[in-house]
Write a protein that holds these residues in place. Sequence first.
Motif, short mmCIF file in Angstrom:
data_model
loop_
_atom_site.label_atom_id
_atom_site.label_comp_id
_atom_site.label_asym_id
_atom_site.label_seq_id
_atom_site.Cartn_x
_atom_site.Cartn_y
_atom_site.Cartn_z
N LEU A 26 -54.85 -67.78 18.80
CA LEU A 26 -54.79 -66.92 17.61
C LEU A 26 -56.08 -67.00 16.81
O LEU A 26 -56.53 -66.00 16.22
CB LEU A 26 -53.60 -67.30 16.74
CG LEU A 26 -52.23 -66.86 17.25
CD1 LEU A 26 -51.13 -67.40 16.35
CD2 LEU A 26 -52.14 -65.34 17.36
N PHE A 27 -56.69 -68.17 16.78
CA PHE A 27 -57.96 -68.31 16.07
C PHE A 27 -59.06 -67.50 16.76
O PHE A 27 -59.91 -66.89 16.09
CB PHE A 27 -58.37 -69.78 16.00
CG PHE A 27 -59.61 -70.02 15.20
CD1 PHE A 27 -59.59 -69.95 13.80
CD2 PHE A 27 -60.81 -70.31 15.82
CE1 PHE A 27 -60.74 -70.16 13.06
CE2 PHE A 27 -61.97 -70.52 15.09
CZ PHE A 27 -61.93 -70.44 13.70
N LEU A 28 -59.04 -67.46 18.08
CA LEU A 28 -60.01 -66.63 18.82
C LEU A 28 -59.84 -65.15 18.46
O LEU A 28 -60.84 -64.43 18.25
CB LEU A 28 -59.84 -66.81 20.33
CG LEU A 28 -60.05 -68.22 20.91
CD1 LEU A 28 -59.94 -68.17 22.43
CD2 LEU A 28 -61.39 -68.79 20.49
N TRP A 29 -58.60 -64.71 18.39
CA TRP A 29 -58.32 -63.32 18.04
C TRP A 29 -58.69 -63.05 16.58
O TRP A 29 -59.15 -61.94 16.26
CB TRP A 29 -56.86 -62.98 18.29
CG TRP A 29 -56.57 -62.77 19.74
CD1 TRP A 29 -56.32 -63.72 20.67
CD2 TRP A 29 -56.52 -61.52 20.43
NE1 TRP A 29 -56.11 -63.17 21.91
CE2 TRP A 29 -56.22 -61.81 21.79
CE3 TRP A 29 -56.67 -60.19 20.05
CZ2 TRP A 29 -56.09 -60.80 22.75
CZ3 TRP A 29 -56.54 -59.20 21.01
CH2 TRP A 29 -56.25 -59.50 22.33
N PHE A 30 -58.52 -64.02 15.72
CA PHE A 30 -58.90 -63.86 14.32
C PHE A 30 -60.42 -63.70 14.17
O PHE A 30 -60.90 -62.85 13.41
CB PHE A 30 -58.42 -65.06 13.50
CG PHE A 30 -58.87 -65.05 12.08
CD1 PHE A 30 -58.31 -64.15 11.16
CD2 PHE A 30 -59.85 -65.94 11.64
CE1 PHE A 30 -58.73 -64.14 9.84
CE2 PHE A 30 -60.26 -65.92 10.32
CZ PHE A 30 -59.71 -65.02 9.41
N VAL A 31 -61.17 -64.50 14.92
CA VAL A 31 -62.63 -64.39 14.89
C VAL A 31 -63.06 -63.02 15.39
O VAL A 31 -63.95 -62.38 14.81
CB VAL A 31 -63.27 -65.51 15.74
CG1 VAL A 31 -64.79 -65.28 15.88
CG2 VAL A 31 -62.99 -66.87 15.11
N TYR A 32 -62.42 -62.55 16.46
CA TYR A 32 -62.78 -61.22 16.99
C TYR A 32 -62.41 -60.12 15.99
O TYR A 32 -63.14 -59.14 15.84
CB TYR A 32 -62.07 -61.00 18.32
CG TYR A 32 -62.44 -59.69 18.98
CD1 TYR A 32 -63.67 -59.52 19.58
CD2 TYR A 32 -61.55 -58.62 19.01
CE1 TYR A 32 -64.03 -58.33 20.19
CE2 TYR A 32 -61.88 -57.42 19.59
CZ TYR A 32 -63.13 -57.29 20.18
OH TYR A 32 -63.48 -56.09 20.77
N TRP A 33 -61.28 -60.28 15.29
CA TRP A 33 -60.88 -59.30 14.28
C TRP A 33 -61.89 -59.25 13.14
O TRP A 33 -62.23 -58.17 12.64
CB TRP A 33 -59.50 -59.66 13.74
CG TRP A 33 -59.05 -58.79 12.61
CD1 TRP A 33 -58.49 -57.55 12.69
CD2 TRP A 33 -59.15 -59.09 11.20
NE1 TRP A 33 -58.21 -57.06 11.44
CE2 TRP A 33 -58.62 -57.97 10.50
CE3 TRP A 33 -59.63 -60.17 10.49
CZ2 TRP A 33 -58.56 -57.93 9.12
CZ3 TRP A 33 -59.58 -60.14 9.10
CH2 TRP A 33 -59.05 -59.02 8.43
#
Length: 250
Positions: A20-27
Amino acid sequence: MDKHFKFSNSVIGLPLFFVLFLWFVYWLEIRFGFDFGKNGILPRTFSGLQGIIFSPFIHSDLNHLYNNSIPLLALLAALQFFYAKQSFSVIGFGIIFSGLLTWIIGRENYHIGASGLIYVLVSFIFFKGLLTKYYRLIALSLTVIMLYGGMLWYVFPEVDNSISWEGHLAGLITGFALSFIYKTPEYKKELKYDWEKPDFDPIEDKFLQRFDENGNFVNLPPIVEEEVELPYFNSNDAVVYTIIEKKEDD
């Protein structure tokens, strides 16, 4: 369930939080127009050293992020369940050393993505399971290599120039090294029966005594009961008895 491995909330929580942190960074990158690609590993440059820490959390596009998310969920869950005491160290030092090795051997381009960490996890879980020689961990090693064994081709150059084969190779080497560095407890099978114990003597076993040297069932010899004379105790003191007549009721 094996007493060596205990399920906890972190088995699910760790991989979910990480992904989820990876997706947050991409967002953040697409929402505010950031370009985190320049924070990746740029080999043999001082500014590129920052990518050792940041590169696993940066992805070029949605497909790149998705392809890394699924293996990370499975591998991090397996790592946390079977190697709970070593999991955070493997993740932390895996990121650092694989990133440093990529910085040393990589092409002059930005290297980003969590695929290096994936190779660290695959390598560590596979080799550590073989080193322990414990049947559950060996089964895990075989499962991992069956699912992700095809990834081995992408540690060689010229297979796909669009990916960082150097990061993959660095992750593979790092995971292999960590499997020797981090020690696990000596797993032993729990002995349930007396005949499994090393000090077991079949001659003294009551059940095995019912069989002769050819394996035939025989009766035990009859038990002879010996008469034991009980000792008598003498006293040198005189004993005086007094006789009292019983009175009849009126």
